[in-house]
Design an enzyme around this catalytic site. Structure first.
Site, PDB file in Angstrom:
ATOM      1  N   GLU A 209      10.481  50.885 114.769  1.00 53.42           N
ATOM      2  CA  GLU A 209       9.941  50.515 113.444  1.00 53.42           C
ATOM      3  C   GLU A 209      10.630  49.217 113.060  1.00 53.42           C
ATOM      4  O   GLU A 209      11.786  49.225 112.650  1.00 53.42           O
ATOM      5  CB  GLU A 209      10.272  51.605 112.423  1.00 53.42           C
ATOM      6  CG  GLU A 209       9.738  52.977 112.741  1.00 53.42           C
ATOM      7  CD  GLU A 209       8.243  53.071 112.541  1.00 53.42           C
ATOM      8  OE1 GLU A 209       7.663  52.209 111.859  1.00 53.42           O
ATOM      9  OE2 GLU A 209       7.651  54.002 113.098  1.00 53.42           O
TER      10      GLU A 209
ATOM     11  N   CYS B 129      10.819  46.622 104.695  1.00 54.36           N
ATOM     12  CA  CYS B 129      10.132  46.135 105.897  1.00 54.36           C
ATOM     13  C   CYS B 129       8.665  45.824 105.613  1.00 54.36           C
ATOM     14  O   CYS B 129       8.090  44.924 106.206  1.00 54.36           O
ATOM     15  CB  CYS B 129      10.244  47.177 106.996  1.00 54.36           C
ATOM     16  SG  CYS B 129       9.763  48.805 106.411  1.00 54.36           S
TER      17      CYS B 129
ATOM     18  N   GLU C  29      10.347  36.743 108.537  1.00 56.52           N
ATOM     19  CA  GLU C  29      10.731  37.779 107.565  1.00 56.52           C
ATOM     20  C   GLU C  29      11.983  37.325 106.805  1.00 56.52           C
ATOM     21  O   GLU C  29      12.981  36.950 107.408  1.00 56.52           O
ATOM     22  CB  GLU C  29      11.030  39.082 108.306  1.00 56.52           C
ATOM     23  CG  GLU C  29      11.378  40.207 107.363  1.00 56.52           C
ATOM     24  CD  GLU C  29      11.661  41.510 108.095  1.00 56.52           C
ATOM     25  OE1 GLU C  29      12.402  41.494 109.088  1.00 56.52           O
ATOM     26  OE2 GLU C  29      11.133  42.551 107.660  1.00 56.52           O
TER      27      GLU C  29
ATOM     28  N   LYS D  44      23.277  57.062 114.474  1.00 58.79           N
ATOM     29  CA  LYS D  44      24.141  55.956 114.046  1.00 58.79           C
ATOM     30  C   LYS D  44      23.498  55.238 112.859  1.00 58.79           C
ATOM     31  O   LYS D  44      22.495  54.542 113.011  1.00 58.79           O
ATOM     32  CB  LYS D  44      24.339  54.921 115.169  1.00 58.79           C
ATOM     33  CG  LYS D  44      25.438  53.931 114.816  1.00 58.79           C
ATOM     34  CD  LYS D  44      25.336  52.627 115.567  1.00 58.79           C
ATOM     35  CE  LYS D  44      24.523  51.584 114.869  1.00 58.79           C
ATOM     36  NZ  LYS D  44      25.048  51.115 113.574  1.00 58.79           N
TER      37      LYS D  44
END
Ligand code: NAD
Length: 492
Positions: A253, A287, A383, A178
């Site tokens: 991750e 990331c 973040e 997906k």
């Protein structure tokens, strides 16, 4: 406009409900595609197809290694042959500069090639044991795990798909994939390629839809043996909880807030440009972004002035025009990033450059440098996933290390210095999975990628990336078959 479909059990098909979703070009907000919008029943159909392909049909896991490798090499060649088309798709879908998208597609082809090559490497071992039960031989062998669900984010659409699909297929698994609902277009082309290259039906299944409608079903399914996810820490936590039901194997991750430590003895021009790569590459939607820049106090003002000067000179625009900075992926993401900057300024950070939306068409953000940041500020702790650098000053190596590690995340980090021993001391002290010395952000298909702490667990890429998709079985053989003589036969 044709509709992008699911690919389940070897057939292209719409969601059972018939629902569709528009795919938006972040450079101008226009619709560039229409894709099927799946629900739980479509996810379940894809899981059932993968289950059948693995358990009943079994043709992929039984395909001899050299043939599996040859197929993956054909996939690599087909990706390479369609580089320009795929790069344009990812650039339009995500907003990224075209040359960055081209590099992603080259890396995607390289990833399939790398795992094709690993298929032939010796695995497992022979462990001869002679014990109380007589001469025995113990061997270990690596096998596919079964049905793997793979879920990816929107920042590297084709590349993130490849980091998962290539090793999962190399190991002989069947998969349900997906992609992010925001950037599904290149995944559709990848599945055309897999089909054309002869992957048996049901081995890889594509389901297009949202995280809640499709992703959560994959995470909670009793029929999925493993789930590998790249995305935010919050979603990763939800997936780990959902996966606990059948204790499926989990690879995560997740996000980061990575430090980039610049010492006064570093080459200043080099450190500035690499810091730009660290925090502005892919609009900062990376990331591993080196978004927390820690600079030795004696050069901090010089460094900040030069970084801001270079940031102001960056070109911003539609990805296809190959600017330095493209559009953020969505209006929501742009507003999120602008909110971080506004709150940082409210908490006392100094906006040295940028900080604003760029233009009034599309989702563009100026590259932004925030000075005078302090450890407790939200901008230092959370973040952002946008082109925003926060600057903090440090005075000693120990202080730099303590500040670098003062984060719940542990994905990446960098250090700039001309003192080789210090560089090694600092990266050894960093609690992070990926580190760079005098550079920032280059990634290698051959080397394991992943984090610790709230950046997740498991490794992608490298030989470790293949091991994640395998389980190890012991096969113990009696070298002297016959009665053992362990139990004395007593007559009643
Ligand atoms: P996200 O977590 O919102 O979504 C990622 C994927 O998960 C999407 O496909 C989404 O549809 C799906 N999803 C959402 N909710 C779900 C649920 N409850 N169950 C199952 N699936 C669900 O992340 P994003 O906004 O797409 O991507 C940005 C994030 O990804 C950032 O935090 C970034 O750091 C992270 N990221 C990490 C890496 C890495 O290698 N560590 C690489 C790229 C991006």
């Amino acid at each position: 406009m044709s509709i992008g479909l699911n690919h389940i059990a070897g057939r292209w098909q719409p969601a059972a409900s018939g629902a569709t979703r528009e795919v938006i070009d972040p450079a101008d907000g226009s619709a560039i595609g229409l894709v099927t919008d799946s629900a739980a029943e479509d996810a379940q159909a894809a899981i059932a197809a993968a289950r059948h392909a693995f358990d009943i049909d079994g043709s992929w896991r039984r395909t001899a290694g050299p043939k599996r490798a040859a197929l993956l090499l054909r996939v690599a060649d087909a990706i390479a042959a369609r580089t320009e088309e795929l790069a344009v798709l990812d650039s339009r879908d995500n907003g990224k500069p075209l040359r960055e998208a081209r590099a992603d597609i080259e890396d995607a082809a390289a990833c399939f090639r790398f795992y094709a090559g690993l298929i032939g490497m010796p695995q497992g071992g022979v462990h001869e044991v002679t014990d109380a039960f007589g001469p025995m031989q113990s061997i270990s062998m690596h096998e596919p795990i079964g049905v793997c669900a793979l879920i990816t984010p929107w920042n590297y659409p084709l590349l993130m798909a490849t980091w998962k699909l290539a090793p999962a297929l190399a190991a002989g698994n069947c998969v349900v994939f997906k992609p992010s609902e925001l950037t599904p277009l290149s995944a559709i082309v990848l599945f055309e390629i897999l089909e054309q290259c002869g992957l048996p039906p049901g081995t890889a299944n594509l389901v297009l839809g949202t995280g809640l409608a499709v992703g959560a079903v994959l995470a909670g399914s009793e029929d999925v043996d493993m789930i590998v996810f790249t995305g935010s820490t919050r979603t990763g936590q939800a997936i780990a909880r959902a996966a606990a039901g059948n204790l499926k194997k989990v690879g995560l991750e997740l996000g980061g807030k990575s430090p980039n430590v610049i010492f006064a003895d570093a080459d200043l021009e080099g450190a500035v440009e690499w810091a730009m790569v660290g925090v502005f590459f892919n609009q900062g939607e990376v990331c591993s972004a080196g978004a927390r820049i820690l600079v030795e106090a004696s050069i901090k003002d010089r460094f900040v002035a030069r970084l801001a000067e270079r940031a102001r000179a960056m070109t911003i625009g539609r990805g296809l025009g190959d600017p330095d900075i493209g559009a953020l992926v969505s209006e929501a993401q742009l507003q999120r990033v602008l909110g971080f900057v506004e709150r940082a300024a409210g908490e006392g950070a100094r906006v040295v450059c940028g900080g604003r939306r760029h233009g009034d068409v599309g989702f563009f953000m100026q590259p932004t440098v925030l000075d005078d940041c302090t450890p407790a500020m939200e901008i230092v702790r959370e973040e952002v996933f946008g082109p925003v650098a926060s600057i903090q000053a440090f005075s000693t190596e120990d202080e730099a290390i303590a500040m670098a590690n003062d984060t719940p995340y542990g994905l990446a980090g960098g250090v700039f210095t001309s003192d080789g021993a210090r560089a090694l001391r600092v990266v050894r002290a960093l609690r992070a999975g990926v580190t760079w010395i005098n550079c920032y952000n280059p990634t290698f298909t051959e080397a394991p990628w992943g984090g610790c702490k709230r950046s997740g667990y498991g490794r992608e890429l490298g030989a470790n990336g293949l091991l994640e998709y395998q389980h190890v079985k012991q096969v113990n053989t009696n070298l002297r078959p016959g009665p053992l003589g362990w139990y004395e036969e007593r007559r009643p």
